[in-house]
Design a protein around this motif. Structure first.
Motif, PDB file in Angstrom:
ATOM      1  N   HIS A 110      34.195 -52.944  36.772  1.00 11.61           N
ATOM      2  CA  HIS A 110      32.839 -53.474  36.572  1.00 11.61           C
ATOM      3  C   HIS A 110      31.793 -52.806  37.479  1.00 11.61           C
ATOM      4  N   HIS A 114      28.469 -50.593  36.550  1.00  7.70           N
ATOM      5  CA  HIS A 114      27.079 -50.830  36.973  1.00  7.70           C
ATOM      6  C   HIS A 114      26.433 -49.502  37.382  1.00  7.70           C
ATOM      7  N   SER A 135      24.280 -56.600  43.299  1.00  7.84           N
ATOM      8  CA  SER A 135      24.490 -57.573  42.215  1.00  7.84           C
ATOM      9  C   SER A 135      24.718 -58.956  42.823  1.00  7.84           C
ATOM     10  N   ASP A 302      24.503 -57.840  33.878  1.00 10.96           N
ATOM     11  CA  ASP A 302      25.774 -57.590  33.193  1.00 10.96           C
ATOM     12  C   ASP A 302      25.577 -57.317  31.703  1.00 10.96           C
TER      13      ASP A 302
HETATM   14 ZN    ZN Z   1      27.744 -57.295  37.382  1.00  7.01          ZN
END
Ligand code: ZN
Ligand code: KG4
Length: 334
Positions: A110, A114, A135, A302
């Motif tokens: 993840h 990003h 984040s 996200d």
């Molecule tokens: Zn995220």
């Protein structure tokens, strides 16, 4: 020629994207409003809601891209880090679909995704570049040497920048997620109205817990003097606090650029959607002669488009996973 279906469900957004030859055709995201009344994400509710939304989100992404399931060459999904129950929804979904369509499966990190959101649109950063990844769960300065090789130069020792926004917002009764609400109110506030201390952490690491505590005490003291303190000063409180967080982030980024000599600078993660951070980065870039890159706002928070672009680089290199891949809650390595 390749068509990839990408899925993301690491926290409270259910998202699906279709990528064709490196270009995003669709990116459909459903945010779970249900958590707002709890002031934060409730993991059990998040995974149940992903389960409810996933079919519709995937079908919509496929339909709007004007393709059919049989055109898909690979399926990618966020393998971690994130909430394990949430991750398991798309992990299982992706495994099932890959099996039934007999196509490759690609698990994506993840955080890497990003950062690679910077490769969705033009202009794309040139290697090596530095990325400030901010984040709700992470705050890191990364050196990126190619699409799949990252080095962490510094990171938070406690709260993430997004948490610093969200926890402060909760103290002043702004709805969850607090970051965008603080951003909104700060627009008409004075950055010098209140002063918050700059955390003192060495090297390129960060700490936000002291800043949050000092915010709490300032608000408490203010309320002791004036019971309408929050309402009377809302915009100024938001502007001053946001200014401190953003200045602190950019101060470390400037230090990283000086130490490495790298002037290609990117932002990533939900907090990169912050309008003041985006504006201040541009000012710093002019002063330091930086080339800067910031993903469009919908690719900062996200989304599955960032999973799609990351899996594209893995697909090109034949880096596939098999059915034994497991979702992971915590970051092990990048
Ligand atoms: Zn995220
Ligand atoms: O990247 P993201 O969507 O999810 C994680 O991987 O954590 O980031 C969510 C975080 C939340 O803390 C949210 O408050 C923050 O990003 N955020 C913002 C803004 N938009 C989202 N923070 C400050 N200003 C914004 N405009």
């Amino acid at each position: 020629m390749s068509i990839i279906l990408a899925l993301e469900s690491s926290c409270d957004d259910t998202s699906a994207a279709i990528l064709k030859d490196g270009n995003i055709l669709t990116n459909i995201t459903s945010s779970q409003e249900v958590h707002n009344k709890y002031g934060g994400v409730v993991p059990e509710i998040a995974s149940r809601t992903h389960q409810k939304n996933i079919f519709f989100i995937v079908d919509t992404a496929i339909e709007k891209a004007k393709i059919s399931k049989k055109d898909i060459d690979a399926i990618s999904f966020t393998a971690g880090p994130g909430l394990i129950g949430s991750l398991l929804v798309t992990t299982s979904f992706a495994k099932g679909l890959a099996l039934s369509l007999n196509i490759p499966l690609i698990g994506v990190n993840h955080l890497q995704a990003h950062v690679l959101a910077n490769f969705i649109d033009e202009p794309k950063p040139k290697f090596p570049f530095l990325c400030l990844l901010v984040s709700g769960g992470h705050t890191q300065i990364l050196r990126v040497d190619d699409h799949l090789h990252f080095e962490i130069l510094g990171q938070t020792l406690d709260d993430a920048a997004g948490e610093a926004f969200d926890k402060a917002a909760k103290i002043i009764d702004l709805p969850y997620p607090g970051g965008p609400n603080i951003d909104k109110h700060a627009k008409s506030g004075n950055i010098d109205a209140f002063s918050f201390p700059t955390p003192k952490i060495k090297a390129l690491d960060f700490s936000f817990s002291g800043l949050k505590t000092s915010f709490l005490y300032s608000v408490r003291d203010g309320i002791k003097e004036n019971k309408n303190f929050i309402a009377d000063n809302l915009n100024n409180i938001c502007a001053s606090y946001q200014h401190r967080i953003v200045s602190y982030l950019l101060q470390k980024l400037e230090k990283a650029s000086k130490e490495t000599g790298i002037k290609e600078i990117a932002l990533a993660g939900g907090v990169a959607a912050n309008s003041y951070l985006r504006k201040k980065l541009i000012e710093k870039a002019e002063k330091n002669n930086w080339e800067t890159y910031i993903p469009a706002s919908q690719y900062c928070t996200d989304n599955a488009a960032m999973i799609a672009i990351t899996s594209y680089y893995k697909f090109e290199k034949g880096l596939f996973d098999n059915q034994s891949i497991k979702a992971y809650a915590r970051q092990e390595k990048l």
